[in-house]
Design a protein around this motif. Structure first.
Motif, mmCIF file in Angstrom:
data_model
loop_
_atom_site.group_PDB
_atom_site.id
_atom_site.type_symbol
_atom_site.label_atom_id
_atom_site.label_comp_id
_atom_site.label_asym_id
_atom_site.label_seq_id
_atom_site.Cartn_x
_atom_site.Cartn_y
_atom_site.Cartn_z
ATOM 1 N N SER A 130 58.142 -72.519 15.038
ATOM 2 C CA SER A 130 57.831 -73.734 15.794
ATOM 3 C C SER A 130 56.614 -73.557 16.688
ATOM 4 N N HIS A 139 49.644 -78.955 8.096
ATOM 5 C CA HIS A 139 49.895 -80.284 7.532
ATOM 6 C C HIS A 139 49.075 -81.354 8.253
ATOM 7 N N ASP A 141 50.085 -84.095 9.412
ATOM 8 C CA ASP A 141 50.805 -84.574 10.598
ATOM 9 C C ASP A 141 50.750 -83.582 11.757
ATOM 10 N N ASP A 142 50.349 -82.360 11.490
ATOM 11 C CA ASP A 142 50.147 -81.394 12.573
ATOM 12 C C ASP A 142 48.891 -81.726 13.377
ATOM 13 N N GLN A 148 52.491 -82.561 19.635
ATOM 14 C CA GLN A 148 53.537 -82.559 18.622
ATOM 15 C C GLN A 148 52.971 -82.196 17.255
ATOM 16 N N THR A 149 53.711 -81.373 16.553
ATOM 17 C CA THR A 149 53.358 -81.061 15.180
ATOM 18 C C THR A 149 54.322 -81.779 14.249
ATOM 19 N N ARG A 150 54.154 -81.559 12.977
ATOM 20 C CA ARG A 150 54.922 -82.270 11.946
ATOM 21 C C ARG A 150 56.430 -82.177 12.174
ATOM 22 N N LYS A 151 57.086 -83.348 12.151
ATOM 23 C CA LYS A 151 58.541 -83.487 12.268
ATOM 24 C C LYS A 151 59.097 -83.064 13.625
ATOM 25 N N GLU A 152 58.247 -82.906 14.606
ATOM 26 C CA GLU A 152 58.721 -82.538 15.940
ATOM 27 C C GLU A 152 59.084 -83.784 16.742
ATOM 28 N N SER A 153 60.143 -83.683 17.524
ATOM 29 C CA SER A 153 60.475 -84.753 18.461
ATOM 30 C C SER A 153 59.561 -84.647 19.676
#
Length: 569
Positions: A130, A139, A141-142, A148-153
């Protein structure tokens, strides 16, 4: 942690050796018609970063697994003075650390324990994987949000970013725990209200405490009633017999009323006088002498005798009828008394007794009331405990609100803020910028609001600059890690104009000297060449000498894998 070499057991693979210090560049010629910048169909500049992630415990990439499942990729890296080698197959199933086979989960634990991050066991959601992504954004989205990076809340992004900045994070964790506990308490109360007994109570708007008091009184009555309950097992049969006898009595009464009515009629008939008296009849005949002949009127005596005969016969018949009806009435009276005695006898058998099914019904009502009262007692007791716990959590959070307010006033990320402003000013002069930490008093899981701001960050280029600057602060001025490299992919440079991009690389080349750290970047040829007009000759020379790998899309052999990896069929 430093990267030394990325290689593969296949000769077509383009081995990448990283400079031990300073700048390492990977240049991709994206002029090929089939090249797509930043995707797995490109020449391999982004894929090289993906392979580093692959070797450092990322989930297996489906395209890699489908295309080259048996290829063994190798990453040499250092942690402090120690050098390690990790090898992993393209499908991710085979993994070796220093030649020893190791499971992926065990390898991740090893990275958590021995890796570059000083993880706090008391804080959840902090792992090598993480945190590593912030030093190697792979990625797409990173690369959209600096925190925030990919899929992070949002919570995870805040916690991990503050951790790397060396800021206080215990209050961050505590507020999240408090919020989760309050939400759980609220959900528990909601679930309790979903109980079939409680749901009906709340549906009618009744107060549970009032309902409990009413149930208590009703239960006492039912218990007393059942204690005095005498059950007759044949209650229903006896009750049916009594009902039948009652019906007979009613039928008897009806018949007697009919006879009494008939007797009354006879009595009335017997007391009535003949229709025409002798005097009236004689007066009639005398009045007719002037009309009829005398011989006709001579029959008066005969008529009188006939009339008297009819009256005597009628009286005799009525007397006989009265006698017969009186006997029938006496018989009905006798039958009525017999039926009444039998019915009273049956009713006496039921006196003080009740039916078994009535007893069972009463007992069921009692059991239902007892169960409802128990549920309500449980709800009110548990609800009181939950409210007490909720109040304690809220009081704790209020206290922590004050602690966080005082902490923010100390400006704990001042150094990081100063360095970020310096970098932002370098790239975009006259654009206000900064790292702003504020106390978050909202009913949420976030203890702080951390703003990473460069005015105009709605622009893609300026947004990318926010990420570059924050990542650099993490690397050079951060805390809780010994990361000695930072990797930025071309997608972070694509929207930045050549002048600020040149300023960035000029700053990196100058400031990283003697730091012992690595800065790795991938660039398209056009992005690389476009900086030339804004760099000095010496800077251009350093930049060119930093290129460790050039990838082209003209032929498969010039790509990273030496094949058309991921090319659509």
């Amino acid at each position: 942690m430093k990267l030394l070499k990325l290689s593969c057991d296949q000769p077509s693979f383009k081995t990448l050796r990283f400079n031990s210090e300073g700048l390492t560049l990977i240049v991709g010629d994206a002029s090929s018609r089939n090249s797509q910048d930043g995707s797995s169909n490109g020449v391999g500049k982004t894929l090289s970063l993906g392979l580093v992630h692959h070797c450092l415990g990322a989930n297996a990439d489906s395209k890699l697994a489908a295309s080259v499942p048996d290829w063994m990729f190798r990453l040499d890296f250092s942690l402090g003075q120690d050098i390690y080698t990790v090898e992993r197959s393209g499908d991710g199933k085979e993994l070796f650390l220093n030649g020893q086979k190791i499971a992926l989960a065990a390898f991740r634990r090893w990275l958590n324990d021995r890796g570059p991050f000083k993880l706090d066991d008391t804080v959840e959601r902090l792992t090598f994987r993480s945190l590593f992504t912030r030093f190697a954004r792979y990625h797409r989205d990173d690369c959209t949000n600096p925190l925030q990076t990919r899929k992070e809340s949002e919570y995870d992004g805040l916690l991990r970013s503050l951790y790397l900045l060396g800021a206080e994070f215990s209050l961050v964790f505590s507020k999240r725990s408090s919020k989760q506990e309050l939400d759980q308490i609220k959900q528990t109360v909601t679930n309790l209200k979903g109980d079939k007994f409680l749901r009906e109570v709340f549906r009618t708007g009744a107060n549970p405490q009032v309902r409990i008091e009413w149930l208590g009184k009703e239960i006492e009555k039912l218990i007393k009633d059942l204690s005095q309950f005498q059950v007759a097992e044949d209650y229903r049969q006896i009750e049916q017999v009594a009902e039948n006898l009652t019906k007979k009595l009613r039928e008897n009464e009806k018949n007697k009323e009919i006879i009494r009515f008939q007797l009354a009629g006879i009595e009335k008939s017997l007391t009535q006088q003949p229709d025409i008296s002798r005097g009236d009849l004689l007066a009639l005949y005398e009045g007719l002498q002037s009309i009829f002949r005398d011989e006709i009127l001579e029959h008066f005596e005969a008529v009188e005798r006939f009339h008297n005969g009819l009256s005597a016969n009628r009286q005799k018949r009525l007397e006989q009828d009265r006698l017969g009806l009186s006997k029938e009435l006496d018989q009905l009276e006798s039958e009525w008394r017999d039926i009444a005695r039998e019915r009273d006898k049956q009713m006496q058998l039921l006196h003080g007794k009740r039916a078994l099914d009535e007893y069972a019904a009463t007992a069921n009502i009692l059991a239902s009331y007892k169960e409802e009262r128990a549920r309500l007692d449980e709800f009110l007791t548990f609800s009181d405990k939950l409210q007490e716990r909720s109040q304690m959590v809220k009081e704790k959070r209020l206290s922590e609100d004050k602690l966080a307010f005082n902490y923010v006033r100390t400006n704990p990320i001042k150094q990081a803020d100063d360095e970020f402003k310096k970098l932002a000013e370098l790239l975009y002069p006259r654009h206000p910028s900064g790292l702003v930490l504020k106390n978050n008093l909202g009913d949420n899981q976030l203890r702080y609001n951390l703003d990473v701001q460069i005015t105009g960050d709605d622009s893609d280029g300026i947004n990318s600059a926010r990420i570059l600057c924050l990542d650099w602060v993490f690397l050079m001025y951060g805390a809780n890690h010994s990361m000695d490299f930072l990797w930025h992919d071309n997608r972070l440079f694509a929207d930045i104009d050549p002048r600020p991009r040149a300023r960035w690389f000029s700053y990196v080349m100058d400031s990283i000297k003697g730091s012992g750290k690595q800065y790795i970047a991938s660039l398209n040829t056009e992005n690389f060449d476009a900086m030339a007009d804004f760099l000095s000759e010496s800077e251009q020379s350093v930049l060119r000498s930093s290129v460790k790998l050039t990838l082209r899309g003209d032929t498969p052999e010039n790509r990273l894998l030496g094949i058309h990896f991921g090319k659509p069929t």
